[in-house]
Enzyme design. Structure first.
Site, short mmCIF file in Angstrom:
data_model
loop_
_atom_site.label_atom_id
_atom_site.label_comp_id
_atom_site.label_asym_id
_atom_site.label_seq_id
_atom_site.Cartn_x
_atom_site.Cartn_y
_atom_site.Cartn_z
N LYS A 52 0.84 -1.20 0.00
CA LYS A 52 0.00 0.00 0.00
C LYS A 52 0.88 1.26 0.00
CE LYS A 52 -0.31 0.24 5.02
NZ LYS A 52 -0.98 -0.33 6.20
N TYR B 71 17.12 30.80 4.83
CA TYR B 71 16.01 31.59 5.38
C TYR B 71 16.20 31.91 6.85
CZ TYR B 71 12.99 31.06 1.30
OH TYR B 71 12.46 31.14 0.05
C1 LIG Z 1 -0.15 -1.33 6.83
C2 LIG Z 1 -0.76 -2.56 7.37
C3 LIG Z 1 0.02 -3.66 7.70
C4 LIG Z 1 1.54 -3.66 7.63
O1 LIG Z 1 2.11 -3.09 8.76
P1 LIG Z 1 3.72 -3.01 8.93
O2 LIG Z 1 3.88 -2.50 10.31
O3 LIG Z 1 4.21 -2.07 7.89
O4 LIG Z 1 4.24 -4.38 8.74
C5 LIG Z 1 -0.63 -4.82 8.12
N1 LIG Z 1 -1.97 -4.86 8.20
C6 LIG Z 1 -2.75 -3.83 7.90
C7 LIG Z 1 -4.22 -3.94 8.01
C8 LIG Z 1 -2.19 -2.63 7.48
O5 LIG Z 1 -2.97 -1.59 7.18
#
Ligand SMILES: *Cc1c(COP(=O)(O)O)cnc(C)c1O
Length: 380
Positions: A34, A278
Site C-alpha cells: 500500500k 532563510y
Molecule cells: C499497513 C498494514 C500492515 C503492515 O504493517 P507493517 O507495520 O508495515 O508491517 C498490516 N496490516 C494492515 C491492516 C495494514 O494496514
C-alpha cells in the site's frame, strides 16, 4: 531529474525471505505494498516480491489494486491475490470485480454493495481493539456473517489488526488475541469456512512474544491457513520493540531497500560571519565550503532536519562521508557542509537517504517514524 529513488530488488527479496523464514512454513506472508509500497513503487516491488515467492499483496484501495494487478499480470503472476485493505466505496465494486481484487468488509452495508457478485471472495475484518475499522465480535460480526450468507458471497478470509504489535508483552495485544479467538469461535459456529485467517504485521514477527505460533493455532481451529501481513520489514525497517530494545528476531536480518539520491548543484566558499538560508538561522563560525542540493521539503525532505548553530539537524552522505545540513531545509533547496570532504564537485552524487543515513536516522531527527519518512521520500 533533481533527485531519484533507487530500490534494491535484491534487498527487497532478501527481506521477504527473512520474514518467511521467521514465520515458518505454516504461515504465509502477505506483502503489504500500500501507499505505493511505502514510497518504493508498488508495481516494481510487487513483481520483485512475487518473484521472491509472495502470493498475497495488500493495497490501500481499489485504484492501487488495479495498478498492482496490471503489473503482476504483465510479469506472469496472474494468480496473485490482492487484498484491498483500507476500505471500500460503492464505486469501487466494478474495478474490484473486473480485476479480481479481494475486498475487506466489516459492515452489512458493504456486503450489500457486493450482492450478486458471486465470484467475489471477501475478507471480514474484526475489530479486536484497534478501534479503527472492523466489526466487533458478537452481534456486529453476526450481522456481517448473516449478510454474507444471504448475499451468496464467499467468506475467504478473516482478519484483525494489532494496535501495539511493537510492545513486548503488551496487555493490549493479549486482549486483542482473546477477542480474535472469540470471533473465530463465532465463525466456527456459523456455516462459513474461511480459507485464510490473518493478523499481525512486521512488528508481530519481530516481537519475541511470537504471534505466529498462536495465529497458526487459531487458523487451524477453523480449518484455515494462517497469514501475517508485513509492510515495513519488506523495505528493511522495523520499529524497535518496546521493552526489548534493538535485539530482536527479525530486525537484524533486514536491509533498507531504498536509496534516495540527488546531485550537487553548486559548491560555494563562505567566510566567517556569513549566514546561510532563510531567517539566517546559521552563521558560519569560520571559513566553510558548502554544497547546494536540489532537494527540499517539497520533495519530502523533512523541514525538521534543518540545523542552527545551536542545534544540529540531519545529514546526507557524499562519497561515504557525512555532510551535515546547515540552515533551513527550504522548498526545493538544501545546503550541506562539505568543508571536511575533499574534492566535492558540481554533479557529484549525494545519498539523501540510504546506507549511512537511514529512514530511522531521518525519523529520529524529525520526531516521527520510518514509515512516514519512507512514504515522503522523493515524493515529487
Ligand atoms: C499497513 C498494514 C500492515 C503492515 O504493517 P507493517 O507495520 O508495515 O508491517 C498490516 N496490516 C494492515 C491492516 C495494514 O494496514
Amino acid at each position: 531529474m533533481n533527485s531519484w529513488i533507487e530500490v534494491s530488488e535484491e534487498r527487497l527479496a532478501g527481506n521477504y525471505r527473512a520474514i518467511a523464514a521467521a514465520v515458518g512454513a505454516d504461515t504465509d506472508v502477505l506483502a503489504v505494498v500500500k501507499a505505493n509500497a511505502y514510497g518504493h513503487g508498488a508495481e516494481v516491488c510487487s513483481v520483485t516480491l512475487a518473484r521472491a515467492g509472495a502470493r498475497w499483496f495488500g493495497v490501500a484501495d481499489a485504484r492501487e489494486g488495479v495498478r498492482v494487478r496490471r503489473a503482476l499480470n504483465a510479469a506472469g503472476f496472474a494468480g496473485a491475490e490482492i487484498l484491498v485493505m483500507c476500505g471500500l466505496m460503492p464505486e469501487d465494486v466494478e474495478a474490484i470485480a473486473e480485476h479480481e481484487l479481494t475486498p475487506v468488509v466489516w459492515t452489512a452495508e458493504q456486503v450489500g454493495w457486493l450482492r450478486g457478485r458471486a465470484e467475489l471472495r471477501a475478507h471480514v475484518e474484526v475489530d479486536t481493539g484497534m478501534g479503527r475499522q472492523g466489526c466487533r465480535p458478537g452481534a456486529e460480526l453476526d450481522a456481517v456473517l448473516d449478510s454474507i450468507g444471504s448475499a451468496g458471497l464467499v467468506l475467504a478470509g478473516v482478519m484483525t489488526h494489532f494496535c501495539a504489535a511493537e510492545v513486548a508483552g503488551s496487555e493490549k495485544t493479549r486482549e486483542q488475541r482473546r477477542r480474535f479467538e472469540e470471533a473465530i469461535a463465532q465463525i466456527r459456529r456459523s456455516e462459513l469456512r474461511p480459507q485464510w485467517v490473518h493478523a499481525g504485521s512486521s512488528s508481530s514477527v519481530d516481537n519475541p512474544a511470537d504471534e505466529s505460533a498462536w495465529l497458526a493455532e487459531v487458523a487451524k481451529s477453523v480449518g484455515a491457513r494462517a497469514m501475517v501481513r508485513c509492510g515495513i520489514a519488506l523495505y528493511g525497517y522495523c520499529l524497535p520493540i518496546d521493552g526489548v530494545g534493538a535485539s530482536s528476531k527479525l530486525r537484524s536480518a533486514l536491509k533498507p531497500a531504498m536509496t534516495w539520491k540527488t546531485r550537487v548543484l553548486d559548491v560555494r566558499e563562505v567566510a566567517a560571519g556569513e549566514t546561510v538560508g532563510y531567517n539566517a538561522t546559521f552563521t558560519a563560525p569560520g571559513p566553510m565550503r558548502l554544497a547546494l542540493l536540489p532537494v527540499g521539503y517539497a520533495d519530502g525532505l523533512r523541514r525538521e532536519l534543518s540545523a542552527t548553530n545551536a542545534r544540529p539537524g540531519g545529514w546526507v552522505v557524499i562519497g561515504e562521508k557525512r555532510a551535515a545540513i546547515v540552515g533551513r531545509v527550504s522548498m526545493n533547496l538544501t545546503m550541506v557542509d562539505v568543508t571536511g570532504i575533499e574534492g566535492v564537485r558540481v554533479g557529484d552524487e549525494v545519498v539523501v537517504l540510504g546506507d549511512g543515513v537511514t529512514a530511522d536516522d531521518h525519523a529520529r531527527v524529525a520526531g516521527t517514524i520510518s514509515y512516514e519518512i519512507l512514504c515522503d521520500a522523493g515524493k515529487l
